[in-house]
Scaffold this active site. Structure first.
Site, PDB file in Angstrom:
ATOM      1  N   LYS A  94      -0.923  92.016 -49.927  1.00 16.73           N
ATOM      2  CA  LYS A  94      -0.507  90.626 -49.751  1.00 16.73           C
ATOM      3  C   LYS A  94      -1.569  89.696 -50.324  1.00 16.73           C
ATOM      4  O   LYS A  94      -2.700  90.106 -50.598  1.00 16.73           O
ATOM      5  CB  LYS A  94      -0.280  90.318 -48.265  1.00 16.73           C
ATOM      6  CG  LYS A  94      -1.505  90.474 -47.377  1.00 16.73           C
ATOM      7  CD  LYS A  94      -1.168  90.153 -45.934  1.00 16.73           C
ATOM      8  CE  LYS A  94      -2.421  90.261 -45.045  1.00 16.73           C
ATOM      9  NZ  LYS A  94      -2.131  89.840 -43.662  1.00 16.73           N
ATOM     10  N   ARG A 132       0.435  86.831 -31.886  1.00 20.34           N
ATOM     11  CA  ARG A 132       0.801  86.126 -33.112  1.00 20.34           C
ATOM     12  C   ARG A 132       2.301  86.286 -33.335  1.00 20.34           C
ATOM     13  O   ARG A 132       3.057  85.343 -33.228  1.00 20.34           O
ATOM     14  CB  ARG A 132      -0.012  86.666 -34.305  1.00 20.34           C
ATOM     15  CG  ARG A 132       0.230  85.936 -35.604  1.00 20.34           C
ATOM     16  CD  ARG A 132      -0.761  86.374 -36.686  1.00 20.34           C
ATOM     17  NE  ARG A 132      -0.706  87.802 -36.978  1.00 20.34           N
ATOM     18  CZ  ARG A 132      -1.513  88.411 -37.839  1.00 20.34           C
ATOM     19  NH1 ARG A 132      -2.463  87.722 -38.460  1.00 20.34           N
ATOM     20  NH2 ARG A 132      -1.402  89.707 -38.064  1.00 20.34           N
ATOM     21  N   HIS A 170      -0.834  95.229 -34.033  1.00 17.56           N
ATOM     22  CA  HIS A 170      -2.035  94.864 -34.788  1.00 17.56           C
ATOM     23  C   HIS A 170      -3.201  94.616 -33.836  1.00 17.56           C
ATOM     24  O   HIS A 170      -3.081  93.873 -32.864  1.00 17.56           O
ATOM     25  CB  HIS A 170      -1.770  93.603 -35.610  1.00 17.56           C
ATOM     26  CG  HIS A 170      -2.850  93.310 -36.611  1.00 17.56           C
ATOM     27  ND1 HIS A 170      -3.096  94.119 -37.684  1.00 17.56           N
ATOM     28  CD2 HIS A 170      -3.749  92.302 -36.691  1.00 17.56           C
ATOM     29  CE1 HIS A 170      -4.096  93.630 -38.393  1.00 17.56           C
ATOM     30  NE2 HIS A 170      -4.520  92.526 -37.810  1.00 17.56           N
ATOM     31  N   ARG A 224      -2.904 101.437 -41.639  1.00 14.77           N
ATOM     32  CA  ARG A 224      -2.777 100.357 -42.632  1.00 14.77           C
ATOM     33  C   ARG A 224      -4.166 100.035 -43.189  1.00 14.77           C
ATOM     34  O   ARG A 224      -5.068  99.637 -42.450  1.00 14.77           O
ATOM     35  CB  ARG A 224      -2.159  99.117 -41.987  1.00 14.77           C
ATOM     36  CG  ARG A 224      -0.770  99.350 -41.427  1.00 14.77           C
ATOM     37  CD  ARG A 224      -0.119  98.049 -41.014  1.00 14.77           C
ATOM     38  NE  ARG A 224      -0.893  97.300 -40.039  1.00 14.77           N
ATOM     39  CZ  ARG A 224      -0.862  97.499 -38.727  1.00 14.77           C
ATOM     40  NH1 ARG A 224      -0.086  98.452 -38.221  1.00 14.77           N
ATOM     41  NH2 ARG A 224      -1.589  96.762 -37.913  1.00 14.77           N
ATOM     42  N   TYR A 272     -24.150  65.310 -58.688  1.00 19.00           N
ATOM     43  CA  TYR A 272     -23.599  64.196 -57.927  1.00 19.00           C
ATOM     44  C   TYR A 272     -24.489  63.842 -56.725  1.00 19.00           C
ATOM     45  O   TYR A 272     -25.050  64.723 -56.068  1.00 19.00           O
ATOM     46  CB  TYR A 272     -22.200  64.541 -57.418  1.00 19.00           C
ATOM     47  CG  TYR A 272     -21.131  64.504 -58.476  1.00 19.00           C
ATOM     48  CD1 TYR A 272     -20.797  63.313 -59.107  1.00 19.00           C
ATOM     49  CD2 TYR A 272     -20.454  65.666 -58.850  1.00 19.00           C
ATOM     50  CE1 TYR A 272     -19.805  63.274 -60.080  1.00 19.00           C
ATOM     51  CE2 TYR A 272     -19.469  65.635 -59.813  1.00 19.00           C
ATOM     52  CZ  TYR A 272     -19.150  64.434 -60.428  1.00 19.00           C
ATOM     53  OH  TYR A 272     -18.174  64.394 -61.391  1.00 19.00           O
ATOM     54  N   CYS A 307     -19.915  71.132 -58.507  1.00 20.42           N
ATOM     55  CA  CYS A 307     -18.929  70.204 -59.075  1.00 20.42           C
ATOM     56  C   CYS A 307     -17.551  70.871 -59.104  1.00 20.42           C
ATOM     57  O   CYS A 307     -17.403  72.048 -58.766  1.00 20.42           O
ATOM     58  CB  CYS A 307     -19.347  69.800 -60.486  1.00 20.42           C
ATOM     59  SG  CYS A 307     -21.030  69.176 -60.629  1.00 20.42           S
ATOM     60  N   MET A 308     -16.539  70.127 -59.527  1.00 22.89           N
ATOM     61  CA  MET A 308     -15.187  70.687 -59.574  1.00 22.89           C
ATOM     62  C   MET A 308     -15.102  71.859 -60.541  1.00 22.89           C
ATOM     63  O   MET A 308     -14.466  72.886 -60.250  1.00 22.89           O
ATOM     64  CB  MET A 308     -14.177  69.616 -59.978  1.00 22.89           C
ATOM     65  CG  MET A 308     -12.733  70.150 -60.011  1.00 22.89           C
ATOM     66  SD  MET A 308     -11.515  68.935 -60.541  1.00 22.89           S
ATOM     67  CE  MET A 308     -11.480  67.847 -59.110  1.00 22.89           C
ATOM     68  N   ASP A 309     -15.760  71.751 -61.710  1.00 19.72           N
ATOM     69  CA  ASP A 309     -15.597  72.753 -62.755  1.00 19.72           C
ATOM     70  C   ASP A 309     -16.898  73.432 -63.175  1.00 19.72           C
ATOM     71  O   ASP A 309     -16.858  74.373 -63.973  1.00 19.72           O
ATOM     72  CB  ASP A 309     -14.975  72.108 -64.003  1.00 19.72           C
ATOM     73  CG  ASP A 309     -13.724  71.328 -63.663  1.00 19.72           C
ATOM     74  OD1 ASP A 309     -12.793  71.934 -63.103  1.00 19.72           O
ATOM     75  OD2 ASP A 309     -13.691  70.110 -63.920  1.00 19.72           O
TER      76      ASP A 309
END
Length: 803
Positions: A469, A567, A597, A654, A696, A744-746
């Site tokens: 998943k 859950r 679980h 599992r 920044y 930073c973002m990138d």
């Protein structure tokens, strides 16, 4: 090789039944589509796979010679010959030892902790013109890989390079009886595969068994422990001259190869390669003249997404015919329904005539279903009539790159295989879908290792469900699922129906359980044969209604019980009603499994609660199993419970986070391999003085003259912003480079003041060794490795590595 089966039976102490056929190759993998000329299939009964189960399929495909460990009904295989032995692996090794004894060239045995494959490939790249050389393909260095490698030798080579590796004591003595090297090469000594040895000295002694009869041993005195042990063994041999061979030691550290290598390890590998030719008496200047042309060695096959829905298998820098067979098999295994293309350069120094060589290539293509060749080079073009109609030929890589279009590769599975001068890395770059410098490298062989470590903890008949998943915990859903399907895992589990549908659309046919099945997706699930988790009466009723509309019968469902996680799942007081309603649906549904679980199976302090859950599951699931008139599987153990609670195995376990390299205990962690490395490259370096700031908010304050490197990865790629200002360090050339200022973002900036590096050098974000793992990053962020793994952005390209 060329043997009659009667001869093989004599050599291996076996018994021949059926036809006394002649065989010219050996194979152990039934999934291979390039089994070779007149193959002998060696059926090995392993823990998770039994080659005997594929005899009928292989007979149908035309295989007629088999080595087996049990009797076979001959009336089913009237044209076949079977050599019955006690142990197929031992018999294969005996056959290889006999074949080695007939070889008259020089055999070079290569071992060590790291660098074996690089040294082997660089020896091959430095090989003088006109010298026929064999090298074992990829990392065929195991108890099975070594004999298969030896049996691939044609017989007229002047030099044969055989790589040998071990993971347990006693293994090298068996390999030595096969290889019997004339010359030994030991690369390095390190911690790899250390778990079964008392210490490094013990492992070194075991590795040096390979050179028991070698006339010459090459080593580097940069590793004093290696030199000390070799000198000791030489001294011992001289004390016992009767029957003992006293090897000549050659210190490759005294071989000057210049400074044109990026690191000391590469320099040492090159020195070993050059020293071998010195020892063998080849012209020193001629060999050294080719040092500048040494190319990086692709240690693994790389799998990546390509343009227009294509799939790329990259095996640049490596175009020998043995490795081509392996790469074509891998291409076939991942292609699914895609048509297949081979992009191939001229193959250099194969030892065959060119007509023989390209006829072999054409035969391999036909066997694996490759219907299109793109040949690049002046030699391969001369043999165009051998290849499928519509194949294309170009004189140079540049000519191909100038002609290729997105439409010409759309929807195909493409293998890129080039010689060291063809610059096929440019082809790979041009055809890949994402060009972002940052990438997540996923080692599928390491994942297989982790799978087998967990399997070894299970009882013989316990099944396994693997969690894929969230796109395989961020590693890639289809790529991981495809590997697991080939490894014989019983079930896959995804979170949502869309994930399961995506797997089905790419050819995954094994059972897939949807853990968060909701009514809106039931129709889609039935259409694609996905099996739902049923956790409530409303989900049971809605799914049953959908089954009625589709006219289904005995559709498998998986009933979830709430034993304390709170859950999803049926609680204890609902069991009677649940059984009544399942009975009321008759043959509409079939409970395939009942499960629960654990909430805290990884926490020692909460073991009492875990045992309470286990007792509750035993009672609740037991009532369901007893009430239903057919076999129902039970499972509750997750990765941590596989490791810590063997009593919780039931019928199935599992496997989740353990598959991806994270264990619940230190002991468990020592057994697992790192699966993923998140890495990028330095794009700019700056020299700053203490008066300047970085990033920044001017958050990067400098206490000294500082050299910073900018790396193109930021929080949009999944690098958490809270790792800035020194809380996390990348690895640059093996050394920690702390993040300077805010992420930073990138991009982000790291401190490389004390590190020798340059623009273009690799920067490892995580997976670079001790202190740089996902578990370490999780501790810094006060979270769990799951979050780190699943946070890597989809814009970061995934590259899958496979032997």
């Amino acid at each position: 090789m060329k043997y009659a089966l009667s001869e093989i039976a004599r050599i291996c102490g076996g018994k021949l039944t059926g036809a006394d056929l002649t065989v010219c190759s050996a194979a152990t993998d039934s999934r291979s589509f390039t089994l070779g000329d007149r193959p002998l299939f060696v059926a090995i009964a392993g823990v998770n796979h039994d080659g005997h189960a594929y005899i009928a399929e292989l007979y149908y495909r035309g295989v007629r010679a088999f080595m087996v460990e049990r009797d076979v009904r001959m009336d089913s295989y009237p044209e076949a010959g079977f050599v019955r032995v006690e142990s197929s692996v031992a018999a294969l090794q005996s056959l290889a030892a006999d074949y080695r004894s007939r070889f008259r060239g020089i055999v070079v045995g290569i071992t060590g902790s790291n660098g074996k494959t690089v040294v082997k490939e660089w020896i091959a790249q430095l090989c003088p013109p006109g010298v026929k050389l064999f090298r074992s393909p990829k990392s065929y260095n195991s108890q099975i890989g070594v004999p298969l490698s030896v049996l691939m030798i044609e017989g007229d080579e002047q030099i044969a390079l055989i790589e040998a590796g071990i993971s347990q004591p006693g293994e090298m003595a068996r390999l030595e009886r096969i290889v019997r090297p004339d010359v030994g090469v030991i690369t390095t000594l390190g911690d790899a595969h250390q778990e079964h040895f008392r210490n490094l000295q013990h492992k070194l002694e075991e590795k040096l068994h390979l050179f028991r009869a070698a006339r010459t041993i090459l080593y580097s005195s940069h590793y004093p422990q290696v030199e000390e042990q070799l000198l000791y063994q030489v001294a011992e041999a001289r004390r016992h001259p009767d029957g003992e061979i006293v090897p000549r030691l050659f210190d490759a550290a005294k071989t000057d190869v210049g400074s044109g290598f990026p690191d000391r390890a590469s320099q040492e590998d090159a020195a070993l390669a050059v020293a071998l030719y010195d020892v063998l008496g080849y012209d020193r200047d001629e060999v050294r003249s080719r040092l500048g042309g040494l190319q990086p060695v692709a240690m693994r096959l790389e799998l990546k997404d390509g343009l227009n829905g294509s799939l790329i298998v990259n095996d640049s820098y490596n175009s020998d015919v043995n490795s081509l067979s392996i790469a074509l098999d891998y291409l076939r295994s991942v292609a699914g329904e895609r048509p297949q293309t081979l992009i191939l350069s001229d193959i250099l120094q194969s030892g065959y005539t060119e007509e023989e060589l390209y006829s072999k290539v054409a035969h391999m293509m036909e066997a694996t279903g490759v219907d299109h060749l793109i040949g690049i080079g002046t030699r391969i073009r001369e043999y165009a009539p051998l290849f499928p109609r519509g194949s294309e030929f170009y004189p140079t890589t540049d000519a191909f790159l100038g002609a290729v279009t997105r439409e010409s590769v759309a929807g195909r599975a493409i293998l890129i295989k080039g010689n060291r001068s063809s610059q096929f890395e440019r082809v790979s770059h041009a055809l890949q879908l994402k060009s972002h410098t940052t990438k997540l490298e996923v080692d599928l062989d390491a994942m297989i290792h982790n799978l087998n470590v967990c399997r070894a903890k299970l009882k013989p008949h316990t099944r396994l469900m693997a969690m894929v998943k969230a796109s395989g915990y961020g590693h890639g859903g289809y790529e991981v699922a495809n590997m697991l399907q080939h490894q014989g895992v019983h079930y896959l589990a995804v979170a949502f129906a869309d994930e399961g549908v995506a797997l089905r659309e790419r050819g995954i046919s094994m059972p897939v359980v949807v853990l968060n099945a909701d009514a809106d997706s039931f129709e889609l699930m039935i259409a694609h044969g996905l099996e739902p988790e049923i956790y409530s009466f409303s989900s049971l009723h809605a799914f049953a209604d959908e089954l009625k509309r589709h006219g289904e019968r005995d559709y498998p469902i998986h009933v979830k019980l709430d034993t304390g996680m709170h859950r999803l799942g049926f609680v204890e007081g609902e069991i009677v009603r649940l059984l009544e309603e399942i009975a009321g649906y008759g043959r509409l549904v079939k409970v395939q499994s009942v499960f629960s679980h654990f909430a805290v199976s990884d926490e020692v302090s909460e073991d009492a609660f875990t045992r309470e859950q286990l007792a509750r599951f035993e009672e609740m699931s037991g009532r369901i199993v007893e009430a239903l008139p057919y076999k129902v599987l039970r499972h509750i153990a997750n990765s941590a419970a596989i490791e810590r609670f063997p009593e919780a195995q039931y019928d199935m376990c599992r496997l989740g986070i353990g598959l991806y390299g994270v264990a619940a205990t230190q002991q468990g962690q020592s057994e697992l391999c790192r699966v993923a490395v998140l890495k990028s490259r330095i794009v700019q370096i700056k020299e700053l003085d203490p008066s300047q700031t970085v990033g920044y908010g001017r958050a990067g304050r400098l206490a000294r003259p500082t050299r910073t490197a900018t790396v193109p990865i930021g929080y949009a790629d999944g690098l958490d912003r809270h790792l800035g200002c020194g809380r996390w360090a990348f690895r640059v050339n093996g050394k920690p480079a702390p993040i300077v200022g805010r992420v930073c973002m990138d991009t982000c900036m790291v401190d490389v003041t004390d590190i020798e590096c340059r623009e273009g050098d690799e920067a490892v974000v995580y997976g670079g060794g001790p202190g740089n793992g996902v578990e370490d990053m999780a501790r810094v962020l006060d979270t769990i490795p799951y979050e780190i793994m699943t946070s890597v952005s989809t814009r970061v390209k995934r590259v899958y590595l496979k032997e």
